[in-house]
Design a protein around this motif. Structure first.
Motif, PDB file in Angstrom:
ATOM      1  N   ARG A 142      -7.854  -7.011  -7.168  1.00 19.04           N
ATOM      2  CA  ARG A 142      -7.962  -5.554  -7.179  1.00 19.04           C
ATOM      3  C   ARG A 142      -8.539  -5.070  -8.510  1.00 19.04           C
ATOM      4  O   ARG A 142      -8.000  -5.368  -9.575  1.00 19.04           O
ATOM      5  N   ILE A 143      -9.618  -4.282  -8.439  1.00 19.62           N
ATOM      6  CA  ILE A 143     -10.264  -3.715  -9.616  1.00 19.62           C
ATOM      7  C   ILE A 143     -10.285  -2.199  -9.468  1.00 19.62           C
ATOM      8  O   ILE A 143     -10.703  -1.668  -8.439  1.00 19.62           O
ATOM      9  N   THR A 144      -9.806  -1.487 -10.500  1.00 22.84           N
ATOM     10  CA  THR A 144      -9.802  -0.029 -10.424  1.00 22.84           C
ATOM     11  C   THR A 144     -10.975   0.593 -11.170  1.00 22.84           C
ATOM     12  O   THR A 144     -11.247   1.778 -11.019  1.00 22.84           O
TER      13      THR A 144
ATOM     14  N   ASN B 143       0.831  -1.208   0.000  1.00 19.84           N
ATOM     15  CA  ASN B 143       0.000   0.000   0.000  1.00 19.84           C
ATOM     16  C   ASN B 143       0.861   1.252   0.000  1.00 19.84           C
ATOM     17  O   ASN B 143       0.594   2.217   0.711  1.00 19.84           O
TER      18      ASN B 143
ATOM     19  N   THR C 236     -15.273   0.050 -12.566  1.00 20.87           N
ATOM     20  CA  THR C 236     -16.554  -0.195 -11.880  1.00 20.87           C
ATOM     21  C   THR C 236     -17.312  -1.353 -12.526  1.00 20.87           C
ATOM     22  O   THR C 236     -18.544  -1.362 -12.558  1.00 20.87           O
TER      23      THR C 236
ATOM     24  N   THR D  83     -16.648  -5.874 -13.490  1.00 23.85           N
ATOM     25  CA  THR D  83     -15.765  -7.025 -13.620  1.00 23.85           C
ATOM     26  C   THR D  83     -16.609  -8.250 -13.930  1.00 23.85           C
ATOM     27  O   THR D  83     -17.844  -8.223 -13.805  1.00 23.85           O
TER      28      THR D  83
ATOM     29  N   ALA E  26     -15.132  -1.268  -1.531  1.00 26.34           N
ATOM     30  CA  ALA E  26     -14.128  -0.285  -1.932  1.00 26.34           C
ATOM     31  C   ALA E  26     -13.052  -0.199  -0.850  1.00 26.34           C
ATOM     32  O   ALA E  26     -13.333  -0.334   0.342  1.00 26.34           O
TER      33      ALA E  26
ATOM     34  N   LYS F 152      -6.386   3.822  -0.230  1.00 26.75           N
ATOM     35  CA  LYS F 152      -4.980   3.488  -0.429  1.00 26.75           C
ATOM     36  C   LYS F 152      -4.377   2.855   0.822  1.00 26.75           C
ATOM     37  O   LYS F 152      -3.543   1.964   0.749  1.00 26.75           O
TER      38      LYS F 152
ATOM     39  N   ASP G 249      -9.190   3.640  -3.794  1.00 28.25           N
ATOM     40  CA  ASP G 249      -7.995   3.187  -4.508  1.00 28.25           C
ATOM     41  C   ASP G 249      -8.324   2.008  -5.416  1.00 28.25           C
ATOM     42  O   ASP G 249      -7.867   1.938  -6.544  1.00 28.25           O
ATOM     43  N   HIS G 250      -9.131   1.063  -4.916  1.00 30.37           N
ATOM     44  CA  HIS G 250      -9.508  -0.100  -5.711  1.00 30.37           C
ATOM     45  C   HIS G 250     -10.736  -0.767  -5.085  1.00 30.37           C
ATOM     46  O   HIS G 250     -11.137  -0.439  -3.967  1.00 30.37           O
ATOM     47  N   TYR G 251     -11.304  -1.701  -5.828  1.00 27.40           N
ATOM     48  CA  TYR G 251     -12.445  -2.495  -5.366  1.00 27.40           C
ATOM     49  C   TYR G 251     -12.056  -3.968  -5.355  1.00 27.40           C
ATOM     50  O   TYR G 251     -11.166  -4.402  -6.109  1.00 27.40           O
ATOM     51  N   VAL G 252     -12.745  -4.734  -4.519  1.00 22.66           N
ATOM     52  CA  VAL G 252     -12.649  -6.196  -4.546  1.00 22.66           C
ATOM     53  C   VAL G 252     -14.066  -6.740  -4.614  1.00 22.66           C
ATOM     54  O   VAL G 252     -14.930  -6.357  -3.810  1.00 22.66           O
TER      55      VAL G 252
END
Length: 308
Positions: free
Chosen positions: A223-225, A35, A227, A229, A246, A249, A203-206
């Motif tokens: 990690r998905i940046t 991170n 919106t 997947t 969400a 960082k 920072d990212h989504y899971v």
């Protein structure tokens, strides 16, 4: 959550800079391997660490052969480290200076370690760090800076080197994703959502899928940046709860946005194509997503049937 490790590269006075393989940092810098904010060169103390429920994982490296004995003392300070008189090595303050100008220095030792190898690591309490610099674990301290230093003392008790790193308090969670949708695919779910508002920067989504009634995650996005997947490898006809979380960082999680969806097995190639995310191009659909793609899908489905 993912183990957070900070790498303190320790530069000894008069010795060459220490640079580890695959780490593009000079001596004396602090890197956080999971991170780390490379743009601003800072690490984070997140809400769980500040509260003391998770440790801050520190790792530092001394050049092989430079020293095998001595003691590291780890300090936290609300003031940027300064160079010692007559040297270029910077050190954190080691004690409080209430009447400092322009603002009081708040600094305390938070841990220590005996030198045992070229590579050293230590789990340090985030709650101890917060106490050392007198920061609370609330939004009033969001974004405040602190510095963590590992000072090396030789067997004679002389301070001879330091590795320093800038940290930011990040204790606010990002907003929960909204409008989560899970559309059926063949052994898959297409997941879309909208970013929420009013919270820390995302920072990212899971994204995860869990069979309804179960606690075992069947698929995870990593990690998905963006919106959206696609979660694959699911069982057709099984209903799944899809969760989108969400992360900031610093690793603070939002509340989850959820939806349910059920993958569907299809035999008709046009339906299969659409469930895989294909769209009609109009006319003969001669583009890359048109007849050529449909022909490939048709061939695939013929092979499926023959193998049954």
């Amino acid at each position: 959550m993912t183990r957070r490790r900070a790498l303190l590269l320790l530069g000894l006075a008069g010795l060459p800079a220490v640079v580890l393989a695959a780490i593009s940092a000079g001596a004396g810098q602090v890197l956080e391997t999971t991170n780390f904010d490379a743009v601003n060169a800072v690490s984070y103390v997140n809400a769980a660490q500040c509260a003391g429920t998770e440790p801050v994982h520190l790792e530092w490296n001394v050049q092989a052969g430079s020293t095998t004995t001595g003691t590291y003392k780890i300090y936290a300070s609300n003031q940027q480290p300064t160079a010692a008189t007559g040297t270029t090595t910077v050190f954190c303050a080691e004690q409080d200076v209430p009447n400092a100008t322009p603002t009081p220095v708040v600094a305390n030792q938070v841990d220590s370690a005996t030198v045992s190898s070229a590579v050293q690591d230590k789990d340090v309490s985030g709650a101890t760090i917060a106490s050392a610099v007198q920061y609370g674990c609330d939004a009033a301290n969001e974004g405040k800076a602190l510095w963590i230093c590992s000072h090396l003392f030789n067997d004679s008790g002389t301070r001879i080197a330091a590795a320093t790193g800038k940290f930011l308090f990040q204790v606010t969670a990002p907003p929960a994703p909204v409008g989560v949708r899970a559309s059926a695919g063949d052994s898959a779910l297409q997941v879309n959502w909208t970013a929420g508002t009013d919270g820390a920067t995302v920072d990212h989504y899971v994204v995860t899928a869990t069979p309804v009634g179960s606690t075992t995650v069947a698929a995870s996005s990593g990690r998905i940046t963006g919106t959206s997947t696609r979660l694959r490898g699911l069982v057709n006809g099984t209903e799944y709860t899809v969760s989108v979380v969400a992360f900031s960082k610093g690793g603070n999680p939002s509340a989850a946005g959820t939806a349910t969806g059920t993958p569907v097995q299809v035999e008709d190639f046009w339906s299969w194509y659409k469930l895989q995310g294909g769209t009609e191009q109009g006319g003969c659909a001669s583009g890359s997503g048109g007849l050529a793609a449909l022909a490939g899908v048709a061939a695939l489905l013929v092979l499926r049937r023959r193998r049954k």
